[in-house]
Design a protein around this motif. Structure first.
Motif, short mmCIF file in Angstrom:
data_model
loop_
_atom_site.label_atom_id
_atom_site.label_comp_id
_atom_site.label_asym_id
_atom_site.label_seq_id
_atom_site.Cartn_x
_atom_site.Cartn_y
_atom_site.Cartn_z
N TYR B 18 0.85 -1.20 0.00
CA TYR B 18 0.00 0.00 0.00
C TYR B 18 0.88 1.25 0.00
O TYR B 18 1.82 1.33 0.79
CB TYR B 18 -0.88 0.04 1.25
CG TYR B 18 -1.91 -1.08 1.32
CD1 TYR B 18 -3.19 -0.89 0.79
CD2 TYR B 18 -1.62 -2.30 1.91
CE1 TYR B 18 -4.14 -1.89 0.86
CE2 TYR B 18 -2.57 -3.32 1.98
CZ TYR B 18 -3.83 -3.10 1.45
OH TYR B 18 -4.77 -4.10 1.51
N GLN B 47 -1.04 -1.42 -4.38
CA GLN B 47 -2.33 -0.85 -4.00
C GLN B 47 -2.21 0.64 -3.68
O GLN B 47 -1.77 0.99 -2.57
CB GLN B 47 -2.85 -1.56 -2.74
CG GLN B 47 -3.16 -3.04 -2.92
CD GLN B 47 -4.62 -3.26 -3.31
OE1 GLN B 47 -5.33 -2.31 -3.63
NE2 GLN B 47 -5.06 -4.49 -3.28
N ILE B 49 -3.27 4.09 -2.24
CA ILE B 49 -4.20 4.59 -1.23
C ILE B 49 -3.99 6.08 -1.05
O ILE B 49 -3.09 6.66 -1.66
CB ILE B 49 -4.02 3.87 0.13
CG1 ILE B 49 -2.53 3.88 0.52
CG2 ILE B 49 -4.58 2.46 0.09
CD1 ILE B 49 -2.26 3.96 1.96
N LEU B 106 -5.68 2.75 -10.54
CA LEU B 106 -6.77 1.80 -10.30
C LEU B 106 -7.45 1.44 -11.62
O LEU B 106 -7.76 0.27 -11.89
CB LEU B 106 -7.79 2.37 -9.34
CG LEU B 106 -7.52 2.25 -7.85
CD1 LEU B 106 -8.74 2.70 -7.06
CD2 LEU B 106 -7.16 0.81 -7.46
N ARG B 166 -14.52 3.49 -6.29
CA ARG B 166 -13.61 2.36 -6.14
C ARG B 166 -12.39 2.76 -5.30
O ARG B 166 -11.94 2.01 -4.44
CB ARG B 166 -13.16 1.88 -7.52
CG ARG B 166 -12.45 0.59 -7.44
CD ARG B 166 -12.66 -0.39 -8.56
NE ARG B 166 -11.71 -1.45 -8.30
CZ ARG B 166 -10.57 -1.59 -8.96
NH1 ARG B 166 -10.30 -0.85 -9.99
NH2 ARG B 166 -9.73 -2.53 -8.58
N SER B 170 -11.33 1.34 -1.67
CA SER B 170 -9.99 0.77 -1.45
C SER B 170 -9.35 1.34 -0.20
O SER B 170 -8.74 0.61 0.59
CB SER B 170 -9.07 1.11 -2.63
OG SER B 170 -9.33 0.29 -3.72
#
Lengths: 215, 215
Positions: B18, B47, B49, B106, B166, B170
């Motif tokens: 992340y 990922q 964020i 994303l 989305r 997340s």
């Protein structure tokens, strides 16, 4: 004493080591810092501080009390101890006030810095291995007695205003220097925050040494 | 894909990684995490964020804006980059909003995770090496174009509500899992916070692997 040459200035090869007895990461550092200093030909200057006033300045709080970060840090403390082979049991209560132990250490250090270091190591071990609540002034005094100190004399000295203002001044001087957490180390003016920066100290000192040799 | 055996349960050998593009320590991790995963026979799940909502939850703020800690962290970022041999120039402005880049990543990742990773690496490099202000949506789009993506199509897709919710979901899912900073990594349920925990990931995975082999 060994010396480092940095940018043409000779400075004593000392690691200033600031800690609050209520910081597990400071405890971890306390078990490794003398070996690191020895390896680098340096001395350690042990400096007890109090995190409370620093957290006020930075708007922070005890790690374990912060949402999300608290649960993680408890887990990381256990894992860090295991990965480094350090004896550690999360104390309860935690955190505790460490002003009594810090005053005792400062008092002892006025006449004997080695004994003050031995006291600091005993306090850390008592809290994180033996499960002794070092936040209780009687417990902090008892540990001084174990090292052969006169408990009544220590109690009298650390109840006085002189040692109280000395600790306040120490904390303020540390903050003036940029200390905001524990463990916090300086080599000269170079600051290092956290047990996870001991390797950075090693690398930094070696790099400076190499620069001095070739410069 | 490789698997780890942990306490009798087989789990995919994945490092969940992340990051917020506005975290220098996340950038440092982004330059090392694939090599670490490769060494351990694992895959990386990238990922994006946003730290903003997390700082609200923990009462924190951007590191560089915190008294005392801010000055230290700027210094530590430079030193960490130097000690690890990572190209790094402190960006200005810093920090910046990274929502545009996160949405683009994303969106790209919905059809091509390798391309999404390449985009993330390009964004990090643009901000911390090339001095491009990735907080500007046009800049974030331009970097997608450099990778051969259709900029108009990406702009249309990332302006839509689907990708916006989305990203929100997340971030919330990450927080539900315990993420409060960046970089933040998970191996299964084991959490690791910070660039300075990459060694801990290595040690932890090897220890688990050894336990699985001998168990």
């Amino acid at each position: 004493m060994a010396y480092l040459i940095k940018q043409g200035v000779t400075m004593a090869a000392v690691i200033d080591f600031y800690f609050d007895f209520s910081s597990p990461y400071a405890y971890f550092a306390s078990t490794r810092i003398e070996a690191l200093a020895g390896e680098l030909g340096m001395q350690v200057n042990w400096q007890p501080i109090l995190l409370g006033p620093m957290f006020k300045a930075t708007g922070s709080a005890a790690l374990v009390d912060i949402p999300l970060k608290g649960a993680y840090s408890r887990h990381d403390m256990q894992r860090t101890a295991r990965l480094h082979g350090i004896s550690f049991t999360m104390p309860d209560p935690f955190p505790v006030a460490t002003v009594a132990a810090a005053r005792i250490m400062l008092h002892v250090g006025q006449s004997d810095t080695r004994l003050a270091r031995a006291y600091a190591q005993r306090v850390f071990h008592a809290y994180y291995v033996d499960g002794i609540n070092i936040g209780e002034p009687e417990a902090a005094l008892r540990l001084a007695g174990e090292l052969g100190l006169d408990v009544d004399a220590v109690a009298a000295a650390t109840a006085g205003d002189a040692i109280k203002s000395r600790l306040r001044d120490s904390v303020q001087a540390a903050m003036d220097r940029g200390v905001f957490g524990a463990p916090f180390m300086f080599v000269g003016d170079e600051p290092f925050w956290g047990f996870d920066r001991l390797d950075a100290i090693r690398q930094w000192v070696r790099t400076q040494g190499a620069q001095a040799s070739s410069g």
